[in-house]
Design a protein around this motif. Sequence first.
Motif, PDB file in Angstrom:
ATOM      1  N   ALA A  56      -4.775  30.316   2.159  1.00 16.94           N
ATOM      2  CA  ALA A  56      -4.448  31.595   2.810  1.00 16.94           C
ATOM      3  C   ALA A  56      -3.400  32.346   1.994  1.00 16.94           C
ATOM      4  O   ALA A  56      -3.495  33.572   1.814  1.00 16.94           O
ATOM      5  N   GLU A  57      -2.422  31.627   1.481  1.00 21.15           N
ATOM      6  CA  GLU A  57      -1.388  32.244   0.640  1.00 21.15           C
ATOM      7  C   GLU A  57      -2.004  32.798  -0.649  1.00 21.15           C
ATOM      8  O   GLU A  57      -1.675  33.913  -1.082  1.00 21.15           O
ATOM      9  N   ASP A  83     -12.250  27.085   6.728  1.00 20.19           N
ATOM     10  CA  ASP A  83     -12.007  27.031   8.171  1.00 20.19           C
ATOM     11  C   ASP A  83     -12.009  25.571   8.604  1.00 20.19           C
ATOM     12  O   ASP A  83     -13.056  24.970   8.820  1.00 20.19           O
ATOM     13  N   CYS A  84     -10.832  25.026   8.712  1.00 20.18           N
ATOM     14  CA  CYS A  84     -10.692  23.599   9.044  1.00 20.18           C
ATOM     15  C   CYS A  84     -11.074  23.302  10.489  1.00 20.18           C
ATOM     16  O   CYS A  84     -11.225  22.140  10.856  1.00 20.18           O
ATOM     17  N   ASN A  85     -11.214  24.320  11.309  1.00 22.32           N
ATOM     18  CA  ASN A  85     -11.575  24.101  12.709  1.00 22.32           C
ATOM     19  C   ASN A  85     -13.090  24.115  12.919  1.00 22.32           C
ATOM     20  O   ASN A  85     -13.560  23.720  13.975  1.00 22.32           O
ATOM     21  N   ARG A 114      -2.316  20.603   4.093  1.00 24.06           N
ATOM     22  CA  ARG A 114      -1.761  21.926   3.839  1.00 24.06           C
ATOM     23  C   ARG A 114      -2.742  22.847   3.114  1.00 24.06           C
ATOM     24  O   ARG A 114      -2.411  23.989   2.800  1.00 24.06           O
ATOM     25  N   LEU A 115      -3.955  22.367   2.855  1.00 21.45           N
ATOM     26  CA  LEU A 115      -4.909  23.134   2.061  1.00 21.45           C
ATOM     27  C   LEU A 115      -5.198  24.503   2.661  1.00 21.45           C
ATOM     28  O   LEU A 115      -5.188  25.509   1.947  1.00 21.45           O
ATOM     29  N   GLN A 116      -5.432  24.593   3.946  1.00 21.41           N
ATOM     30  CA  GLN A 116      -5.761  25.871   4.567  1.00 21.41           C
ATOM     31  C   GLN A 116      -4.622  26.877   4.375  1.00 21.41           C
ATOM     32  O   GLN A 116      -4.858  28.035   4.054  1.00 21.41           O
ATOM     33  N   GLY A 117      -3.397  26.444   4.529  1.00 20.49           N
ATOM     34  CA  GLY A 117      -2.245  27.334   4.337  1.00 20.49           C
ATOM     35  C   GLY A 117      -2.085  27.779   2.892  1.00 20.49           C
ATOM     36  O   GLY A 117      -1.774  28.939   2.624  1.00 20.49           O
TER      37      GLY A 117
END
Length: 143
Positions: free
Chosen positions: A109-110, A90-92, A103-106
């Motif tokens: 998630a993928e 959770d980057c937030n 782009r790590l969070q995306g």
Amino acid sequence: MQLSRFSDYSLRVLFYVAINDQKRSNLAEIADFYSISREHLRKVVHTLGKLEYLSTYRGKSGGISLARPAAEINLGQLLSQTEGTTPLIDCNRQPCRLTAHCRLQGVLAEAQQAFFAVLQQYTLADLINDRQMQALIQVNLEG
């Protein structure tokens, strides 16, 4: 990814109960078979009952049985319920200077979606369809 102990124990309970489908299982025999605390298993069984994977019966002839056929228990659904589908990161939650460009969070998630997509292809019946595993549990039942 690593499954939580709760998910691990959930799968173990379901394996045992599914292979032992000719009679009701009980917490004591499952705990003894896996060398797991009965209190841990009690929480697992309670949750699996609420999620309608197990039927639980009280009293002298009580015990635990599958609430539906093993072929209808989907691993992807089960593990998404026991693990949850919260993002791997959770980057937030904590400020990060890279958030706008990272782009790590995306990517994670993928990967998580792919993980659950593979699990969706299998049922409990697929996993217990192993004669050696069935024999191990059946030996425990007989003596």
